[in-house]
Write a protein that holds these residues in place. Structure first.
Motif, PDB file in Angstrom:
ATOM      1  N   PHE A   1      11.336  18.951   5.320  1.00 43.56           N
ATOM      2  CA  PHE A   1      10.975  17.912   6.282  1.00 43.56           C
ATOM      3  C   PHE A   1      10.159  16.785   5.637  1.00 43.56           C
ATOM      4  CE2 PHE A   1      12.245  20.983   9.501  1.00 43.56           C
ATOM      5  CZ  PHE A   1      12.856  20.152  10.427  1.00 43.56           C
ATOM      6  N   ASP A   2       9.528  17.068   4.498  1.00 47.73           N
ATOM      7  CA  ASP A   2       8.816  16.010   3.782  1.00 47.73           C
ATOM      8  C   ASP A   2       9.784  14.883   3.411  1.00 47.73           C
ATOM      9  OD1 ASP A   2       6.496  17.339   3.987  1.00 47.73           O
ATOM     10  OD2 ASP A   2       6.167  17.673   1.855  1.00 47.73           O
ATOM     11  N   THR A   3      10.983  15.278   2.961  1.00 53.16           N
ATOM     12  CA  THR A   3      11.998  14.290   2.588  1.00 53.16           C
ATOM     13  C   THR A   3      12.406  13.457   3.794  1.00 53.16           C
ATOM     14  OG1 THR A   3      12.845  15.749   0.847  1.00 53.16           O
ATOM     15  CG2 THR A   3      14.298  13.981   1.592  1.00 53.16           C
ATOM     16  N   LEU A   4      12.600  14.116   4.927  1.00 51.28           N
ATOM     17  CA  LEU A   4      13.019  13.415   6.137  1.00 51.28           C
ATOM     18  C   LEU A   4      11.923  12.488   6.658  1.00 51.28           C
ATOM     19  CD1 LEU A   4      14.879  16.302   8.045  1.00 51.28           C
ATOM     20  CD2 LEU A   4      15.901  14.360   6.853  1.00 51.28           C
ATOM     21  N   MET A   5      10.678  12.942   6.607  1.00 52.44           N
ATOM     22  CA  MET A   5       9.570  12.107   7.066  1.00 52.44           C
ATOM     23  C   MET A   5       9.374  10.887   6.155  1.00 52.44           C
ATOM     24  SD  MET A   5       8.366  13.386   9.823  1.00 52.44           S
ATOM     25  CE  MET A   5       9.952  14.032  10.290  1.00 52.44           C
ATOM     26  N   PHE A   6       9.526  11.105   4.858  1.00 48.34           N
ATOM     27  CA  PHE A   6       9.431  10.008   3.903  1.00 48.34           C
ATOM     28  C   PHE A   6      10.532   8.976   4.170  1.00 48.34           C
ATOM     29  CE2 PHE A   6      11.014   8.433  -0.296  1.00 48.34           C
ATOM     30  CZ  PHE A   6       9.982   7.552  -0.550  1.00 48.34           C
ATOM     31  N   PHE A   7      11.726   9.476   4.404  1.00 54.06           N
ATOM     32  CA  PHE A   7      12.872   8.621   4.705  1.00 54.06           C
ATOM     33  C   PHE A   7      12.607   7.794   5.966  1.00 54.06           C
ATOM     34  CE2 PHE A   7      17.319   8.317   6.407  1.00 54.06           C
ATOM     35  CZ  PHE A   7      17.788   7.470   5.422  1.00 54.06           C
ATOM     36  N   LEU A   8      12.074   8.428   6.991  1.00 48.06           N
ATOM     37  CA  LEU A   8      11.761   7.752   8.245  1.00 48.06           C
ATOM     38  C   LEU A   8      10.706   6.666   8.037  1.00 48.06           C
ATOM     39  CD1 LEU A   8      11.799   7.449  11.334  1.00 48.06           C
ATOM     40  CD2 LEU A   8      10.261   9.429  11.478  1.00 48.06           C
ATOM     41  N   GLY A   9       9.649   6.996   7.315  1.00 51.12           N
ATOM     42  CA  GLY A   9       8.579   6.040   7.072  1.00 51.12           C
ATOM     43  C   GLY A   9       9.045   4.824   6.289  1.00 51.12           C
ATOM     44  N   ILE A  10       9.866   5.059   5.264  1.00 51.32           N
ATOM     45  CA  ILE A  10      10.378   3.956   4.431  1.00 51.32           C
ATOM     46  C   ILE A  10      11.200   2.993   5.273  1.00 51.32           C
ATOM     47  CG2 ILE A  10      12.149   3.442   2.697  1.00 51.32           C
ATOM     48  CD1 ILE A  10       9.469   4.003   1.500  1.00 51.32           C
ATOM     49  N   LEU A  11      12.100   3.523   6.093  1.00 51.63           N
ATOM     50  CA  LEU A  11      12.967   2.665   6.890  1.00 51.63           C
ATOM     51  C   LEU A  11      12.191   1.895   7.965  1.00 51.63           C
ATOM     52  CD1 LEU A  11      16.210   4.809   7.271  1.00 51.63           C
ATOM     53  CD2 LEU A  11      15.694   2.995   5.638  1.00 51.63           C
ATOM     54  N   LEU A  12      11.124   2.490   8.473  1.00 53.16           N
ATOM     55  CA  LEU A  12      10.270   1.771   9.420  1.00 53.16           C
ATOM     56  C   LEU A  12       9.575   0.596   8.732  1.00 53.16           C
ATOM     57  CD1 LEU A  12       8.645   4.695  11.449  1.00 53.16           C
ATOM     58  CD2 LEU A  12      10.203   2.948  12.341  1.00 53.16           C
TER      59      LEU A  12
ATOM     60  N   LEU B   1       0.833  -1.198   0.000  1.00 53.25           N
ATOM     61  CA  LEU B   1       0.000   0.000   0.000  1.00 53.25           C
ATOM     62  C   LEU B   1       0.874   1.258   0.000  1.00 53.25           C
ATOM     63  CD1 LEU B   1      -2.957   0.894   0.058  1.00 53.25           C
ATOM     64  CD2 LEU B   1      -2.842   0.923   2.554  1.00 53.25           C
ATOM     65  N   ALA B   2       1.970   1.219   0.771  1.00 61.18           N
ATOM     66  CA  ALA B   2       2.909   2.344   0.800  1.00 61.18           C
ATOM     67  C   ALA B   2       3.552   2.539  -0.567  1.00 61.18           C
ATOM     68  CB  ALA B   2       3.986   2.099   1.860  1.00 61.18           C
ATOM     69  N   LEU B   3       3.898   1.431  -1.217  1.00 57.54           N
ATOM     70  CA  LEU B   3       4.523   1.501  -2.543  1.00 57.54           C
ATOM     71  C   LEU B   3       3.569   2.099  -3.569  1.00 57.54           C
ATOM     72  CD1 LEU B   3       7.217   0.700  -3.865  1.00 57.54           C
ATOM     73  CD2 LEU B   3       6.160  -1.460  -4.524  1.00 57.54           C
ATOM     74  N   VAL B   4       2.313   1.717  -3.492  1.00 55.08           N
ATOM     75  CA  VAL B   4       1.298   2.279  -4.385  1.00 55.08           C
ATOM     76  C   VAL B   4       1.140   3.777  -4.132  1.00 55.08           C
ATOM     77  CG1 VAL B   4      -1.173   2.280  -4.934  1.00 55.08           C
ATOM     78  CG2 VAL B   4       0.049   0.110  -4.669  1.00 55.08           C
ATOM     79  N   GLY B   5       1.161   4.164  -2.852  1.00 58.17           N
ATOM     80  CA  GLY B   5       1.049   5.584  -2.511  1.00 58.17           C
ATOM     81  C   GLY B   5       2.196   6.406  -3.060  1.00 58.17           C
ATOM     82  N   ILE B   6       3.397   5.815  -3.057  1.00 58.90           N
ATOM     83  CA  ILE B   6       4.569   6.508  -3.589  1.00 58.90           C
ATOM     84  C   ILE B   6       4.449   6.654  -5.110  1.00 58.90           C
ATOM     85  CG2 ILE B   6       7.068   6.345  -3.946  1.00 58.90           C
ATOM     86  CD1 ILE B   6       7.181   4.802  -1.269  1.00 58.90           C
TER      87      ILE B   6
ATOM     88  N   ASN C   1       0.441  13.359  -0.101  1.00 58.29           N
ATOM     89  CA  ASN C   1       1.887  13.433   0.049  1.00 58.29           C
ATOM     90  C   ASN C   1       2.451  12.085   0.492  1.00 58.29           C
ATOM     91  OD1 ASN C   1       4.511  13.907   1.490  1.00 58.29           O
ATOM     92  ND2 ASN C   1       4.107  16.000   0.821  1.00 58.29           N
ATOM     93  N   LYS C   2       3.449  11.587  -0.253  1.00 51.81           N
ATOM     94  CA  LYS C   2       4.000  10.261   0.043  1.00 51.81           C
ATOM     95  C   LYS C   2       4.682  10.217   1.402  1.00 51.81           C
ATOM     96  CE  LYS C   2       8.379  11.081  -2.408  1.00 51.81           C
ATOM     97  NZ  LYS C   2       9.250  10.665  -3.522  1.00 51.81           N
ATOM     98  N   ALA C   3       5.169  11.355   1.893  1.00 47.21           N
ATOM     99  CA  ALA C   3       5.797  11.385   3.219  1.00 47.21           C
ATOM    100  C   ALA C   3       4.766  11.064   4.297  1.00 47.21           C
ATOM    101  CB  ALA C   3       6.428  12.752   3.474  1.00 47.21           C
ATOM    102  N   LYS C   4       3.563  11.617   4.165  1.00 46.81           N
ATOM    103  CA  LYS C   4       2.512  11.397   5.161  1.00 46.81           C
ATOM    104  C   LYS C   4       2.018   9.955   5.145  1.00 46.81           C
ATOM    105  CE  LYS C   4       0.994  16.209   4.664  1.00 46.81           C
ATOM    106  NZ  LYS C   4      -0.084  17.094   4.206  1.00 46.81           N
ATOM    107  N   SER C   5       1.744   9.453   3.948  1.00 43.48           N
ATOM    108  CA  SER C   5       1.217   8.090   3.841  1.00 43.48           C
ATOM    109  C   SER C   5       2.253   7.053   4.262  1.00 43.48           C
ATOM    110  CB  SER C   5       0.758   7.806   2.411  1.00 43.48           C
ATOM    111  OG  SER C   5       1.840   7.929   1.495  1.00 43.48           O
TER     112      SER C   5
END
Length: 410
Positions: free
Chosen positions: A282-293, A11-16, A25-29
């Protein structure tokens, strides 16, 4: 549990992939689904009495993320200041002649894009380089061709230093490549970019002119710029000679920047350097955080073993090349994160080749990298199909650079 976690990851991949379609925004999702994945893991762990083990694994995952996150935050603060002050664009405008041949402009733009992306993040480097393109009076076809070159050159330059690209930083932080080895990628990068620049300059050339607008550079701007470059040099030197983590050196440089702001406030003028922290993407940082989680959760359920099996189905040198091509369809950050968490047993040269592949391969399509997305939004003439027309040249340049990386390893 496995089905739920995999479903959330998909689902995250589809959102991206469909961010522009669903307008979310892909960072939020991604951050939401990353946190939800770990919540699911804890719920199932509590039923089997494995809560302490799961907490330990989350702590390990967050520690890895924190080091990368803080490093990116420090570099972005420097770049946010220099970009807001227009210093980078000013310097480039002053160096470039106001009149030159189109062929010379193409070559100079390629070199500038590579150097800029080594020091700045890809988005900033792309915006500055596109500003140079817009300054010249060009035909639509010429402008599109230069935009394609900028995207490839920016992504190529980013693999040379850990300040240039997130995937390079991730592979370095995992201990698979050293700064000394990354610097060796300068030669393959130049070969790849030079190949594309040569293909782009075939045919007629003409003289083009530019409207150069510059403003007075303040002393404080020069001081911060010198501090930024000094921090980069110290980061490389301290890591090579003392094994010091780059995040520590960059945080030290950032603290010096804030101290300079405090001195200036007291004795000269009111300058709030801390304000530039708010200008970080911060969108980039939040996206990075979400992906690694999300990737960390996938590792916990053993899914990433499949990634390793797929990767080693053929020769790793061929797999890495394919991963680069795949990164033009999928975001290279989750792709790289998945490979790192899967922990494939690669030699140092193979890790270096993979670093080049995932960093540059996204250039093959305009949607495959942040630089491409920024270029498409900045230049109305640059569409998906217009960019795709240059796929043969881009593939040739990517192959040349990747091949040079393999030869360098020998």
């Amino acid at each position: 549990m496995e089905i739920i976690i995999i479903s959330l990851a998909l689902l995250a991949l589809v959102g991206i992939a469909f961010e522009e379609v669903i307008h979310l925004n892909k960072a939020k999702s991604t951050l939401f689904l990353g946190c939800l994945s770990w919540c699911v893991l804890f719920v199932f762990a509590s039923k089997h009495g494995d809560t302490q083990h799961m907490k330990h694994m989350l702590d390990e995952n967050l520690l890895d993320i924190a080091s990368l996150w803080l490093f990116l935050m420090a570099t972005m603060t420097f770049v946010a200041y220099l970009n807001a002050r227009g210093l980078v664009g000013d310097v480039v405008s002053r160096i470039l002649p106001g009149e030159m041949s189109l062929r010379r402009l193409t070559l100079l733009l390629a070199v500038f894009s590579v150097v800029l992306s080594m020091l700045c993040d890809n988005i900033t480097a792309t915006l500055v380089a596109l500003g140079v393109v817009q300054a010249f009076k060009l035909e639509v076809k010429e402008r599109i061709k230069l935009c394609v070159l900028v995207v490839f050159a920016v992504n190529s330059g980013g693999v040379i230093l850990i300040t240039g690209d997130v995937t390079t930083l991730m592979i370095f932080s995992a201990g698979h490549v050293t700064i000394r080895e990354l610097l060796a990628l300068f030669i393959p990068t130049l070969i790849g970019v030079a190949t594309l620049a040569f293909l782009m300059t075939l045919g007629r050339s003409r003289v083009v002119t530019a409207e150069v607008n510059t403003h007075k550079i303040e002393a404080l701007d020069v001081v911060i710029a010198l501090l930024f470059f000094s921090t980069i040099v110290c980061t490389m030197a301290f890591n090579i000679f003392f094994g010091m983590p780059p995040v520590l050196t960059f945080l030290m440089g950032l603290s010096v920047m804030f101290l300079i702001g405090g001195v200036v406030n007291k004795y000269h003028q009111e300058v709030h350097l801390l304000e530039y922290v708010r200008q970080i993407q911060f969108d980039t940082l939040m996206f990075f955080l979400g992906i690694l989680l999300i990737v960390g959760a996938l590792k916990e359920i053993g899914v990433l073993v499949w990634v390793t099996d797929f990767y080693f189905a053929v020769d790793p040198n061929i797999s890495s090349f394919a991963m680069g091509v795949l990164s033009s369809f999928l975001d290279n950050v989750p792709l790289t994160a998945a490979l790192l968490k899967a922990e494939p047993a690669l030699s140092d040269p193979q890790w270096l080749a993979l670093t080049y592949a995932v960093g540059v391969g996204g250039s093959l399509l305009v949607i495959g990298s942040a630089a491409g997305i920024v270029a498409m939004s900045k230049m109305r003439e640059l569409t998906f199909m217009q960019y795709a027309r240059f796929m043969p040249q881009l593939l040739a340049a990517y192959t040349a650079g990747y091949g040079a990386t393999l030869l360098l390893a020998r």
